[in-house]
Design an enzyme around this catalytic site. Structure first.
Site, PDB file in Angstrom:
ATOM      1  CG  HIS A   1      -1.907   1.104   1.276  1.00  0.00           C
ATOM      2  ND1 HIS A   1      -2.998   1.101   2.130  1.00  0.00           N
ATOM      3  CD2 HIS A   1      -1.995   2.271   0.588  1.00  0.00           C
ATOM      4  CE1 HIS A   1      -3.693   2.217   1.964  1.00  0.00           C
ATOM      5  NE2 HIS A   1      -3.093   2.940   1.046  1.00  0.00           N
TER       6      HIS A   1
ATOM      7  CG  HIS B   1      -7.471   3.905  -0.854  1.00  0.00           C
ATOM      8  ND1 HIS B   1      -6.777   3.251  -1.847  1.00  0.00           N
ATOM      9  CD2 HIS B   1      -6.543   4.578  -0.113  1.00  0.00           C
ATOM     10  CE1 HIS B   1      -5.484   3.521  -1.717  1.00  0.00           C
ATOM     11  NE2 HIS B   1      -5.312   4.306  -0.672  1.00  0.00           N
TER      12      HIS B   1
ATOM     13  CD  GLU C   1      -7.317   6.850   4.825  1.00  0.00           C
ATOM     14  OE1 GLU C   1      -6.236   7.349   5.185  1.00  0.00           O
ATOM     15  OE2 GLU C   1      -7.699   6.845   3.640  1.00  0.00           O
TER      16      GLU C   1
END
Length: 331
Positions: free
Chosen positions: A21, A192, A195
């Site tokens: 990542h 993604h 988060e």
């Protein structure tokens, strides 16, 4: 007498590791900017201080882009930056890398994405394997980008795709077909999620995009059913602990969800995300897990092994590096 921390740090440096990542623009070696113009780029800017935390994601993203565009204006500049970046990682015994470049730089700087891709791959040092991922933002399906995005599944040198950026934006209808075509073409499919967005974004990445490689995913712990599903379906979370702390996903590293995710049986890997902005390297990440979250050498070893287990590389190479990690544990 060797101090315990010295022993652990030596172990961390010695074992083979992965980075799965990592954003190329966000990993621009800061010293290249200093060399470019030290009157504009001080050797120790405020945002690279160890204790600095970003006030919000937009502030972070703006700072990253403002610095990255000062360097990345050609395929050649990508090669130079990646060569230095990969060599630094190799010195820390990183053997396998999955790194994404911002596809929208094609629109920003007018360089063919395939040229950027070739420049990155030509910078890989001997003994390291690198898979290059094309990163897109949720609202990036512009007139210029549409014909590029629609043909990504045909780019032979492109190893995968990823959805970057602001999670609070809706997923647009163009994205799922692109992810399906790339999956059918055998590419690594990432997104993604979890988060700055909550569990709903992780569900979206799994169910709508079909991704089993989640970048971050750390807020999945807010939904027990999601945690159980991630473990059952062997979904991989590519976690960046120091990034999560510096961006305020958690108040401090000590509050991080990583151990809960691991205890639930979810395979996790460790990476650095955007070292340009966080002034971190992969050794810093592992050391922080040991010194601040109490991870043992055995637990750190398992995180390192996870990176190889789920890598896009030969089984013989995976076995070799995993065996080296096991051997280091016995020394």
């Amino acid at each position: 007498m060797i101090k315990p921390m010295d022993s652990v740090e030596s172990f961390i440096r010695r074992i083979p590791k992965t980075e799965t990542h990592l954003h190329i623009e966000g990993a621009l070696p800061y010293d290249l900017l200093v060399e470019l113009d030290d009157s504009r780029f001080p050797s120790q800017p405020f945002f690279r201080e160890r204790a600095y935390k970003y006030p919000d994601f937009v502030n972070f993203e703006t700072l990253l882009i403002d610095h990255a565009v000062q360097w990345f204006d050609s395929a050649e500049r990508y090669h130079v930056a990646c060569k230095r970046m990969f060599e630094s990682m190799a010195s820390l015994n990183v053997k396998y890398v999955e790194t994404s470049f911002h596809l929208h730089m094609v629109e920003f700087i007018g360089v063919d994405g395939r040229d950027i891709l070739s420049a990155i791959k030509s910078a890989v040092p001997e003994g390291m394997e690198v898979r290059v991922i094309g990163g897109m933002v949720r609202n990036g399906y512009t007139e210029v980008m549409k014909p590029i995005i629609e043909t990504l599944h045909q780019w032979d040198e492109l190893d995968g795709i990823d959805l970057h950026g602001q999670e609070w934006l809706d997923l647009e209808e163009w994205a799922p077909p692109v992810w399906r075509r790339c999956a059918d073409a055998g590419k690594i499919i990432k997104a993604h999620a979890g988060e700055f967005g909550g569990p709903d974004k992780v569900y979206e990445a799994i169910d709508v995009l079909g991704s089993r490689r989640i970048q971050h995913g750390v807020r999945a712990v807010e939904d027990e059913k999601l945690v159980a599903r991630l473990a059952e379906e062997n979904c991989v979370l590519d976690v960046c602990p120091l990034s999560n702390e510096k961006l305020g996903v958690f108040p401090s590293l000590e509050d991080h969800s990583l151990r809960r995710l691991i205890d639930a049986g979810i395979p996790c890997t460790i990476s650095t995300d955007d070292p340009l902005c966080f002034a971190n390297d992969i050794v810093d990440e592992y050391i922080a897990l040991h010194s601040r979250l109490g991870f043992s050498k055995e637990e750190l070893a398992q995180l390192a092994k996870n990176g190889f287990v789920h890598a896009r590389m030969s089984e013989s190479k995976k076995s070799q590096y995993i065996a080296e990690i096991d051997a280091a544990l016995t020394q």
